[in-house]
Motif scaffolding. Structure first.
Motif, PDB file in Angstrom:
ATOM      1  N   ASN A  29       0.831  -1.205   0.000  1.00 14.36           N
ATOM      2  CA  ASN A  29       0.000   0.000   0.000  1.00 14.36           C
ATOM      3  C   ASN A  29       0.861   1.249   0.000  1.00 14.36           C
ATOM      4  O   ASN A  29       1.883   1.320   0.693  1.00 14.36           O
ATOM      5  CB  ASN A  29      -0.909   0.021   1.230  1.00 14.36           C
ATOM      6  CG  ASN A  29      -2.094  -0.899   1.073  1.00 14.36           C
ATOM      7  OD1 ASN A  29      -2.622  -1.059  -0.027  1.00 14.36           O
ATOM      8  ND2 ASN A  29      -2.513  -1.526   2.164  1.00 14.36           N
ATOM      9  N   ASP A  30       0.436   2.250  -0.794  1.00 14.34           N
ATOM     10  CA  ASP A  30       1.119   3.541  -0.784  1.00 14.34           C
ATOM     11  C   ASP A  30       0.926   4.194   0.581  1.00 14.34           C
ATOM     12  O   ASP A  30      -0.163   4.149   1.161  1.00 14.34           O
ATOM     13  CB  ASP A  30       0.544   4.443  -1.894  1.00 14.34           C
ATOM     14  CG  ASP A  30       1.441   5.631  -2.182  1.00 14.34           C
ATOM     15  OD1 ASP A  30       2.022   5.689  -3.277  1.00 14.34           O
ATOM     16  OD2 ASP A  30       1.575   6.515  -1.300  1.00 14.34           O
ATOM     17  N   ASN A  87       5.052   6.754 -13.265  1.00 12.66           N
ATOM     18  CA  ASN A  87       5.607   8.085 -13.493  1.00 12.66           C
ATOM     19  C   ASN A  87       7.080   7.932 -13.849  1.00 12.66           C
ATOM     20  O   ASN A  87       7.794   7.166 -13.208  1.00 12.66           O
ATOM     21  CB  ASN A  87       5.460   8.946 -12.229  1.00 12.66           C
ATOM     22  CG  ASN A  87       4.006   9.195 -11.884  1.00 12.66           C
ATOM     23  OD1 ASN A  87       3.177   9.373 -12.768  1.00 12.66           O
ATOM     24  ND2 ASN A  87       3.690   9.187 -10.600  1.00 12.66           N
ATOM     25  N   GLY A  93       6.812  13.316 -12.832  1.00 12.02           N
ATOM     26  CA  GLY A  93       6.536  13.417 -11.395  1.00 12.02           C
ATOM     27  C   GLY A  93       7.064  12.248 -10.590  1.00 12.02           C
ATOM     28  O   GLY A  93       6.584  11.971  -9.493  1.00 12.02           O
ATOM     29  N   GLU A  95       9.073  10.393  -8.001  1.00  7.97           N
ATOM     30  CA  GLU A  95       9.778  10.791  -6.774  1.00  7.97           C
ATOM     31  C   GLU A  95      10.776   9.739  -6.318  1.00  7.97           C
ATOM     32  O   GLU A  95      11.807  10.079  -5.739  1.00  7.97           O
ATOM     33  CB  GLU A  95       8.769  11.021  -5.638  1.00  7.97           C
ATOM     34  CG  GLU A  95       7.964  12.286  -5.791  1.00  7.97           C
ATOM     35  CD  GLU A  95       6.817  12.348  -4.789  1.00  7.97           C
ATOM     36  OE1 GLU A  95       6.775  11.529  -3.853  1.00  7.97           O
ATOM     37  OE2 GLU A  95       5.956  13.221  -4.979  1.00  7.97           O
ATOM     38  N   VAL A  96      10.436   8.480  -6.522  1.00 10.79           N
ATOM     39  CA  VAL A  96      11.314   7.409  -6.046  1.00 10.79           C
ATOM     40  C   VAL A  96      11.968   6.735  -7.252  1.00 10.79           C
ATOM     41  O   VAL A  96      11.279   6.270  -8.166  1.00 10.79           O
ATOM     42  CB  VAL A  96      10.529   6.369  -5.214  1.00 10.79           C
ATOM     43  CG1 VAL A  96      11.453   5.260  -4.731  1.00 10.79           C
ATOM     44  CG2 VAL A  96       9.836   7.043  -4.036  1.00 10.79           C
ATOM     45  N   HIS A 100       8.074   1.738 -10.478  1.00  8.11           N
ATOM     46  CA  HIS A 100       6.906   1.293  -9.726  1.00  8.11           C
ATOM     47  C   HIS A 100       5.650   1.694 -10.473  1.00  8.11           C
ATOM     48  O   HIS A 100       5.623   2.693 -11.185  1.00  8.11           O
ATOM     49  CB  HIS A 100       6.891   1.868  -8.301  1.00  8.11           C
ATOM     50  CG  HIS A 100       7.022   3.361  -8.246  1.00  8.11           C
ATOM     51  ND1 HIS A 100       8.234   4.004  -8.400  1.00  8.11           N
ATOM     52  CD2 HIS A 100       6.099   4.338  -8.075  1.00  8.11           C
ATOM     53  CE1 HIS A 100       8.059   5.307  -8.299  1.00  8.11           C
ATOM     54  NE2 HIS A 100       6.777   5.545  -8.113  1.00  8.11           N
ATOM     55  N   HIS A 102       1.556   2.486  -9.948  1.00  3.88           N
ATOM     56  CA  HIS A 102       0.479   2.801  -9.004  1.00  3.88           C
ATOM     57  C   HIS A 102      -0.797   2.128  -9.513  1.00  3.88           C
ATOM     58  O   HIS A 102      -1.239   2.421 -10.641  1.00  3.88           O
ATOM     59  CB  HIS A 102       0.215   4.302  -8.956  1.00  3.88           C
ATOM     60  CG  HIS A 102       1.378   5.149  -8.527  1.00  3.88           C
ATOM     61  ND1 HIS A 102       1.424   5.789  -7.307  1.00  3.88           N
ATOM     62  CD2 HIS A 102       2.522   5.490  -9.164  1.00  3.88           C
ATOM     63  CE1 HIS A 102       2.558   6.482  -7.217  1.00  3.88           C
ATOM     64  NE2 HIS A 102       3.242   6.317  -8.330  1.00  3.88           N
TER      65      HIS A 102
HETATM   66  P1  5GP Z   1       6.154   8.543  -7.655  1.00  6.42           P
HETATM   67  O1  5GP Z   1       5.807   9.985  -7.474  1.00  6.42           O
HETATM   68  O2  5GP Z   1       7.623   8.289  -7.597  1.00  6.42           O
HETATM   69  O3  5GP Z   1       5.496   7.936  -8.842  1.00  6.42           O
HETATM   70  O4  5GP Z   1       5.474   7.807  -6.433  1.00  6.42           O
HETATM   71  C1  5GP Z   1       6.145   7.480  -5.268  1.00  6.42           C
HETATM   72  C2  5GP Z   1       5.080   6.991  -4.292  1.00  6.42           C
HETATM   73  O5  5GP Z   1       5.736   6.329  -3.238  1.00  6.42           O
HETATM   74  C3  5GP Z   1       4.254   8.115  -3.681  1.00  6.42           C
HETATM   75  O6  5GP Z   1       2.880   7.907  -3.994  1.00  6.42           O
HETATM   76  C4  5GP Z   1       4.533   8.000  -2.192  1.00  6.42           C
HETATM   77  O7  5GP Z   1       3.398   8.242  -1.396  1.00  6.42           O
HETATM   78  C5  5GP Z   1       5.026   6.576  -2.056  1.00  6.42           C
HETATM   79  N1  5GP Z   1       5.976   6.382  -0.957  1.00  6.42           N
HETATM   80  C6  5GP Z   1       7.069   7.154  -0.687  1.00  6.42           C
HETATM   81  N2  5GP Z   1       7.714   6.679   0.396  1.00  6.42           N
HETATM   82  C7  5GP Z   1       7.031   5.578   0.793  1.00  6.42           C
HETATM   83  C8  5GP Z   1       7.210   4.651   1.873  1.00  6.42           C
HETATM   84  O8  5GP Z   1       8.129   4.744   2.676  1.00  6.42           O
HETATM   85  N3  5GP Z   1       6.307   3.635   1.982  1.00  6.42           N
HETATM   86  C9  5GP Z   1       5.265   3.492   1.104  1.00  6.42           C
HETATM   87  N4  5GP Z   1       4.443   2.473   1.311  1.00  6.42           N
HETATM   88  N5  5GP Z   1       5.060   4.352   0.078  1.00  6.42           N
HETATM   89  C10 5GP Z   1       5.928   5.385  -0.058  1.00  6.42           C
END
Ligand code: 5GP
Length: 140
Positions: A29-30, A87, A93, A95-96, A100, A102
């Protein structure tokens, strides 16, 4: 090099609400859900983004889609619909830096893309300049 957060989750070194795990894929889960169902699906191989996928990653990539379908069915999202998003890079957008997807659903999700005002302005400029408008004319 220090592992990032998704590598730690994959390796059970950081807590998460695990949804599914097998040889190819981990799903959890996010932490900041944007919808009633918001699950992140990652390959068990570290791939930074969609820019970095290789032919040899095809088992990981196909299993992401199969697991997305499996989870959606399990949560009965298959009945109402859902969205699977990845993303990529700054404008995407991301971030990580770990590929991955969603899986989001549980409510009507609205329009797929919601541009900020600043991007709408850029879009108008591009549309008014046919020469710059390469996006519609690419033939790969
Ligand atoms: P991005 O913006 O890279 O596509 O999405 C990264 C997602 O990772 C975001 O929706 C954010 O809420 C989620 N996320 C970031 N850190 C963590 C974490 O420590 N644990 C979980 N479960 N989700 C995370």
């Amino acid at each position: 090099m220090e592992k990032n957060i998704f590598e730690k989750i994959r390796d059970n070194e950081s807590p998460c609400e695990l949804v599914y795990k097998d040889k190819y894929v981990t799903a959890f889960n996010d932490i900041h859900p944007d919808a009633p169902a918001h699950i992140l699906i990652i390959p068990n191989k570290k791939i930074a983004s969609l820019n970095d996928i290789l032919e040899e990653d095809s088992d990981y990539l196909s299993n992401i889609l199969l697991v997305a379908k499996k989870i959606a069915k399990e949560l009965e999202l298959d009945k109402t619909g859902y969205r699977l998003i990845t993303n990529c890079g700054k404008d995407g957008g991301q971030e990580v830096d770990y590929l991955h997807f969603h899986l989001v659903g549980g409510v009507p999700l609205g329009k797929m893309i919601s541009l900020p005002k600043s991007s709408k302005k850029i879009l108008k400029e591009i549309e008014s300049n046919a020469e710059k408008n390469i996006w519609k004319t690419l033939h790969l």
